[in-house]
Design a protein around this motif. Sequence first.
Motif, PDB file in Angstrom:
ATOM      1  N   VAL A  65       0.843  -1.207   0.000  1.00  0.00           N
ATOM      2  CA  VAL A  65       0.000   0.000   0.000  1.00  0.00           C
ATOM      3  C   VAL A  65       0.873   1.249   0.000  1.00  0.00           C
ATOM      4  N   SER A  66       1.936   1.242   0.780  1.00  0.00           N
ATOM      5  CA  SER A  66       2.861   2.371   0.804  1.00  0.00           C
ATOM      6  C   SER A  66       3.511   2.579  -0.556  1.00  0.00           C
ATOM      7  N   TYR A  67       3.899   1.495  -1.194  1.00  0.00           N
ATOM      8  CA  TYR A  67       4.502   1.583  -2.522  1.00  0.00           C
ATOM      9  C   TYR A  67       3.514   2.126  -3.545  1.00  0.00           C
ATOM     10  N   VAL A  68       2.270   1.677  -3.494  1.00  0.00           N
ATOM     11  CA  VAL A  68       1.239   2.169  -4.426  1.00  0.00           C
ATOM     12  C   VAL A  68       0.984   3.648  -4.190  1.00  0.00           C
ATOM     13  N   LEU A  69       0.905   4.050  -2.926  1.00  0.00           N
ATOM     14  CA  LEU A  69       0.698   5.470  -2.625  1.00  0.00           C
ATOM     15  C   LEU A  69       1.862   6.324  -3.097  1.00  0.00           C
ATOM     16  N   SER A  70       3.075   5.778  -3.082  1.00  0.00           N
ATOM     17  CA  SER A  70       4.215   6.554  -3.541  1.00  0.00           C
ATOM     18  C   SER A  70       4.143   6.817  -5.053  1.00  0.00           C
ATOM     19  N   GLY A  71       3.416   6.003  -5.775  1.00  0.00           N
ATOM     20  CA  GLY A  71       3.219   6.245  -7.204  1.00  0.00           C
ATOM     21  C   GLY A  71       2.337   7.450  -7.477  1.00  0.00           C
ATOM     22  N   PHE A  72       1.481   7.825  -6.517  1.00  0.00           N
ATOM     23  CA  PHE A  72       0.611   8.977  -6.676  1.00  0.00           C
ATOM     24  C   PHE A  72       1.192  10.251  -6.096  1.00  0.00           C
ATOM     25  N   SER A  73       2.365  10.176  -5.525  1.00  0.00           N
ATOM     26  CA  SER A  73       2.965  11.326  -4.876  1.00  0.00           C
ATOM     27  C   SER A  73       3.777  12.138  -5.878  1.00  0.00           C
ATOM     28  N   PRO A  74       3.502  13.439  -5.997  1.00  0.00           N
ATOM     29  CA  PRO A  74       4.302  14.264  -6.916  1.00  0.00           C
ATOM     30  C   PRO A  74       5.673  14.608  -6.331  1.00  0.00           C
ATOM     31  N   ALA A  75       5.867  14.430  -5.027  1.00  0.00           N
ATOM     32  CA  ALA A  75       7.130  14.798  -4.385  1.00  0.00           C
ATOM     33  C   ALA A  75       8.223  13.769  -4.611  1.00  0.00           C
TER      34      ALA A  75
END
Length: 128
Positions: free
Chosen positions: A117-127
């Motif tokens: 889940v953390s890895y998937v969320l990092s795909g949506f992060s512009p930072a």
Amino acid sequence: MKFLREYVFHSPIHYGVAFGLNVFLVLLVLFLKGFDRILAYIDAFSVAGAVSVLFGLLMLVTSLGAFNMFGYAFSGFRTERKYKDLYEYTVAKQKKQEGKEKTYTPYIIVGVIFLVVSYVLSGFSPAI
């Protein structure tokens, strides 16, 4: 099928405890970092997943007998030792562990899910 039942499919209570621990850790990190940025959510899920996986691995190492020597060393402090040496103590501990469930797998599985889940969320992060 016996392997899956013994190592993966435990009672829902073990998975509930592992999931509850992870949710508690996610909320703790979010309270410390704030709820306003996606980077805080990535950190929260990765910390919870890593702690859960490492806790499960520590339980695995313990169940394999890596710390039996410490248990044997401290067993003689209070009472008379029941076992004459470390080998006897280790064999007795292994016989005692034979029929028990492998309770470390729910922590590892739930922790890996939180890391994904953390890895998937990092795909949506512009930072990142």
